[in-house]
Design a protein around this motif. Structure first.
Motif, PDB file in Angstrom:
ATOM      1  N   SER A 222     -43.958  28.153  -2.455  1.00  0.00           N
ATOM      2  CA  SER A 222     -45.225  28.769  -3.020  1.00  0.00           C
ATOM      3  C   SER A 222     -46.150  29.177  -1.850  1.00  0.00           C
ATOM      4  O   SER A 222     -46.993  30.009  -1.983  1.00  0.00           O
ATOM      5  N   MET A 223     -45.847  28.826  -0.406  1.00  0.00           N
ATOM      6  CA  MET A 223     -46.968  28.967   0.702  1.00  0.00           C
ATOM      7  C   MET A 223     -46.833  30.335   1.240  1.00  0.00           C
ATOM      8  O   MET A 223     -47.588  30.833   1.904  1.00  0.00           O
ATOM      9  N   TYR A 224     -45.914  31.225   0.691  1.00  0.00           N
ATOM     10  CA  TYR A 224     -45.942  32.611   1.079  1.00  0.00           C
ATOM     11  C   TYR A 224     -46.450  33.544  -0.239  1.00  0.00           C
ATOM     12  O   TYR A 224     -46.266  34.642  -0.093  1.00  0.00           O
ATOM     13  N   GLY A 225     -47.228  32.675  -0.906  1.00  0.00           N
ATOM     14  CA  GLY A 225     -48.156  33.761  -1.482  1.00  0.00           C
ATOM     15  C   GLY A 225     -47.248  34.206  -2.913  1.00  0.00           C
ATOM     16  O   GLY A 225     -47.841  34.872  -3.793  1.00  0.00           O
ATOM     17  N   ARG A 226     -45.937  34.143  -2.854  1.00  0.00           N
ATOM     18  CA  ARG A 226     -45.009  34.474  -3.907  1.00  0.00           C
ATOM     19  C   ARG A 226     -44.181  33.384  -4.240  1.00  0.00           C
ATOM     20  O   ARG A 226     -43.779  32.908  -3.315  1.00  0.00           O
TER      21      ARG A 226
ATOM     22  N   GLU B 221     -39.060  22.896  13.144  1.00  0.00           N
ATOM     23  CA  GLU B 221     -38.659  22.736  11.564  1.00  0.00           C
ATOM     24  C   GLU B 221     -37.476  23.847  11.506  1.00  0.00           C
ATOM     25  O   GLU B 221     -36.901  23.719  10.600  1.00  0.00           O
TER      26      GLU B 221
ATOM     27  N   HIS C  62     -48.091  31.169   8.819  1.00  0.00           N
ATOM     28  CA  HIS C  62     -46.788  31.145   7.602  1.00  0.00           C
ATOM     29  C   HIS C  62     -46.798  32.442   6.894  1.00  0.00           C
ATOM     30  O   HIS C  62     -47.362  32.757   5.927  1.00  0.00           O
TER      31      HIS C  62
ATOM     32  N   VAL D 197     -52.042  33.037   1.594  1.00  0.00           N
ATOM     33  CA  VAL D 197     -51.778  31.509   1.244  1.00  0.00           C
ATOM     34  C   VAL D 197     -51.356  31.017   2.506  1.00  0.00           C
ATOM     35  O   VAL D 197     -51.567  30.033   2.961  1.00  0.00           O
TER      36      VAL D 197
ATOM     37  N   PHE E 240     -41.234  22.008   4.550  1.00  0.00           N
ATOM     38  CA  PHE E 240     -40.536  23.528   4.431  1.00  0.00           C
ATOM     39  C   PHE E 240     -40.010  23.537   3.016  1.00  0.00           C
ATOM     40  O   PHE E 240     -40.383  24.584   2.409  1.00  0.00           O
TER      41      PHE E 240
ATOM     42  N   CYS F  45     -48.815  37.696   2.308  1.00  0.00           N
ATOM     43  CA  CYS F  45     -48.614  36.299   1.629  1.00  0.00           C
ATOM     44  C   CYS F  45     -49.659  35.954   0.719  1.00  0.00           C
ATOM     45  O   CYS F  45     -50.007  34.748   0.604  1.00  0.00           O
ATOM     46  N   SER F  46     -50.504  37.198   0.186  1.00  0.00           N
ATOM     47  CA  SER F  46     -51.625  36.589  -0.585  1.00  0.00           C
ATOM     48  C   SER F  46     -52.808  35.821   0.230  1.00  0.00           C
ATOM     49  O   SER F  46     -53.475  35.362  -0.711  1.00  0.00           O
TER      50      SER F  46
ATOM     51  N   VAL G  16     -40.913  31.867  -3.971  1.00  0.00           N
ATOM     52  CA  VAL G  16     -39.616  31.910  -3.151  1.00  0.00           C
ATOM     53  C   VAL G  16     -38.484  30.916  -3.601  1.00  0.00           C
ATOM     54  O   VAL G  16     -39.037  29.843  -3.478  1.00  0.00           O
TER      55      VAL G  16
ATOM     56  N   TYR H 285     -43.841  35.330   5.521  1.00  0.00           N
ATOM     57  CA  TYR H 285     -42.491  35.681   5.048  1.00  0.00           C
ATOM     58  C   TYR H 285     -42.335  36.906   4.493  1.00  0.00           C
ATOM     59  O   TYR H 285     -42.979  37.052   3.470  1.00  0.00           O
TER      60      TYR H 285
ATOM     61  N   TRP I  87     -54.459  35.197  -5.470  1.00  0.00           N
ATOM     62  CA  TRP I  87     -53.117  34.463  -5.573  1.00  0.00           C
ATOM     63  C   TRP I  87     -52.907  33.801  -6.943  1.00  0.00           C
ATOM     64  O   TRP I  87     -53.926  33.188  -7.304  1.00  0.00           O
TER      65      TRP I  87
ATOM     66  N   PRO J 150     -48.718  28.890  -8.691  1.00  0.00           N
ATOM     67  CA  PRO J 150     -47.625  28.679  -9.552  1.00  0.00           C
ATOM     68  C   PRO J 150     -47.977  27.111 -10.206  1.00  0.00           C
ATOM     69  O   PRO J 150     -49.027  26.334  -9.778  1.00  0.00           O
TER      70      PRO J 150
END
Lengths: 308, 328
Positions: free
Chosen positions: B101-105, A125, A111, A106, B95, A103-104, B107, A113, A305, A308
């Protein structure tokens, strides 16, 4: 910590786990030990939570999960990830913020995914989110698996989610890694009643196992997990387990006796004693593999990274 | 004539009919009740399981919406009263917004959380608030508001297309008003919508003495103040109503305004007006003649008794007074 589970609940005469499983167990073990070593050497930043002693849980669950399943993990998720995707380089690069990070860099340790595997750092959560994904899997044969700890049961979101999971009959497998301690607080000081009682309150089937034997666990769970898929119903599986390492890095406030008691349940020393030859060979192999991965990832440039 | 609540209801019908991936969740939203404000009426009968009444679990329901979105669907969640959106703060901030953005790309999390907000209905301290300000400045979280000028269908499409969680505030009094049509507000004022911003202006007027910037729920009170200012004080005002409150879109035409006044229904302090002023001050520094005027509700709980509630919440008279004071 008050230990209510006898050590070696499984028979000592059980056959050794399959080589593939032992390999994965050792990969996770050496991955976690390497992280602690890198921390001590000042090569890792932030924090991390290792799953030392609990590696057998995601390894046992591995063949019970299918490709289309969602898996939600928590702060202590390296083992969950490696059992789902055998990519120690990508995970280590994520933790170290190096090129090739999942995930770069980040998300870091908590965390991640990656292809329907998602971990988050806030307790409880993920359960409602897991229910949302499970709604879309209803009657497809796939399920959502979510790992939580005993400490997670302090969060209200757990109950809101369990209520909806049962009400709407979604294929949700809740895996509770009950290691008897929430960071530094013994479960006896933070939980009234039991996990079983709480699941029962929602009419959700609950299965508790104290086994640390991979094949035994699979045999216990195979039909139950199949039922989650075929009948689209939630299930809570509670593992009575032991965290033999600290919560994060060297923050263990347990007495030496309590730590020794937890260590008594370690599959690593048990297998090393029971099958020294095969174990020694694979142990060396996986240790070297992780050492090479650490050397490789450490030498990589920092991750990039695009914010965005 | 279409009431705003009916207009929104129709937009939801059209959206669910056009896109089978859209789900709607919320408390008491299914028929025959159709939601506390009847905005979801008729949807459950038509779209079945895609429209679900939920337990009283705002936090988890928003989490379920985020899970649906994560799995490739689109989710709209109704929070019965905007006051209760605080119960979903973790899911929204840590969440839904963070995950984009917290997964680096990137989502995509196409999730809209609808929040009936605002007072002037005598519902008392925990059912009358305009809590928009608590959700400003969260990376990845967009804040919108319904207005009598903006097409709700287009607004819903825009929010879902963002692929980021959005809050949509919907003023409860606004529900009962009519949608403006064909560029006409009344015999004095005309309007146009460009770039998501509605501009209400006096036809034929040159540069306005003051331009008001308000959120959708404040539009009618701002219009009432503008009318009084024109007829009784000879002060010409223009009104800008952006449908997106955060991040603030480009607001057109402010360089030619004699003065800028931002009005919000939220309680004074740390509010939307301050955020608008933060964006506008550097941009307008060379043309502004005086500091931007901020009007907000009193820093107070919102009383239930109508005479007390009126004193706390922004009324047309407050706006008129603030503008006259600034221009004097």
């Amino acid at each position: 910590m008050i230990d209510t589970f006898p050590p070696f609940a499984s028979p000592r005469s059980a056959p050794p786990p399959a080589e593939e499983d032992l390999r994965l167990l050792l990969l996770i073990r050496h991955f976690e030990l390497t992280l602690l070593r890198l921390f001590e050497a000042g090569q890792l930043s932030g924090t991390t939570h290792t799953c030392l002693g609990q590696e057998y849980i995601p390894v046992a669950l591995k063949p019970l999960l299918e490709g289309d399943d969602f898996v939600f993990s928590n702060h202590r998720g390296h083992g969950h990830f490696l059992a789902r995707h055998t990519d120690p380089h990508g995970l280590l690069a994520e933790i170290m913020g190096r090129e090739g990070a999942l995930c770069s860099g980040v998300g870091g340790s908590q965390h991640v995914y990656h292809r329907r595997f998602l971990s988050t750092g806030v307790q409880g959560e993920s359960l409602p989110v897991a229910v949302g994904t499970a709604l879309t899997l209803k009657d497809t044969g796939a399920l959502t698996c979510v790992y939580i700890g005993d400490g997670t049961w302090g969060e209200g979101s757990v109950y809101e989610a369990l209520n909806m999971a049962r009400l709407w009959e979604v294929p949700l497998l809740v895996v509770v890694e009950h290691n008897g301690i929430a960071q530094s607080t013994p479960t006896t000081a933070q939980m009234a009643g039991t996990v079983a009682g709480r699941a029962a309150a929602f009419g959700i089937p609950h299965h508790r196992t104290a086994s640390t034997e991979i094949d035994e666990i699979r045999a216990e769970l195979a039909l139950l997990v199949a039922e989650v898929r075929s009948a689209s119903v939630p299930l809570v599986v509670e593992f009575a387990t032991h965290r033999i390492g600290p919560h994060s890095k060297g923050d263990d406030t347990r007495t030496p006796e309590e730590i020794a008691l937890a260590a008594d349940h370690d599959w690593y020393t048990r297998y090393a004693g029971l099958f020294p030859e095969a174990f020694g060979r694979l142990d060396r192999e996986m240790r070297e593999l992780v050492e090479r991965a650490a050397a490789d990832v450490s030498a990589r440039p920092p991750s990039v990274w695009e914010r965005p | 004539m279409t009431r705003v609540s009916e207009h929104l209801n129709r937009a939801l019908h059209d959206l669910l009919a056009a896109d089978p991936g859209v789900h709607l969740l919320g408390e008491d939203i299914t028929d025959p009740y159709g939601g506390a404000f009847k905005v979801t009426r008729g949807l459950s009968g038509r779209f079945g399981d895609r429209v679900r009444s939920t337990p009283l679990s705002e936090g988890a329901v928003v989490g379920v919406g985020a899970g649906l979105a994560l799995a490739g669907r689109k989710a709209i969640v109704e929070i019965m009263f905007a006051d209760f959106a605080t119960l979903a703060f973790d899911q929204l901030v840590n969440f839904a917004a963070a995950s984009t953005s917290m997964y680096g790309r990137p989502v995509p999390i196409p999730l809209v959380v609808r929040c009936p907000s605002g007072g002037n209905r005598g519902y008392g301290p925990t059912h009358s608030q305009s809590p928009q300000k608590h959700f400003l400045g969260v990376p990845g979280l967009h804040v919108f508001e319904l207005s009598p000028f903006h097409d709700a269908g287009r607004l819903l499409e825009t929010m879902l297309a963002l692929g980021r969680p959005c809050l949509l505030f919907e003023d409860k009094v606004l529900y009962t008003r009519r949608m403006y049509e064909d560029g006409v507000v009344d015999e004095l004022f005309r309007y146009e919508v460009t770039g998501g911003v509605a501009r209400v202006f006096l036809e034929g007027a040159a540069e306005p003495d003051c331009t008001l910037v308000v959120h959708g729920g404040m539009a009618h009170r701002a219009l009432a103040a503008m009318r009084d200012l024109l007829l009784e004080e000879d002060v010409v005002c223009e009104l800008l109503v952006p449908s997106q409150l955060y991040p603030l879109p480009d607001l057109p035409g402010l360089e030619r305004a004699g003065h800028v006044c931002v009005v919000e229904d939220g309680s004074e302090g740390g509010g939307w007006g301050a955020e608008v002023a933060r964006v506008l001050h550097p941009r307008l520094w060379s043309t502004l003649r005086r500091p931007i005027t901020l009007v907000a509700s009193a820093p107070s709980v919102i009383p239930a008794a109508p005479h007390l509630e009126r004193e706390v919440l922004v009324q047309p008279g407050h706006i008129r007074h603030a503008i006259m004071e600034a221009l004097s």
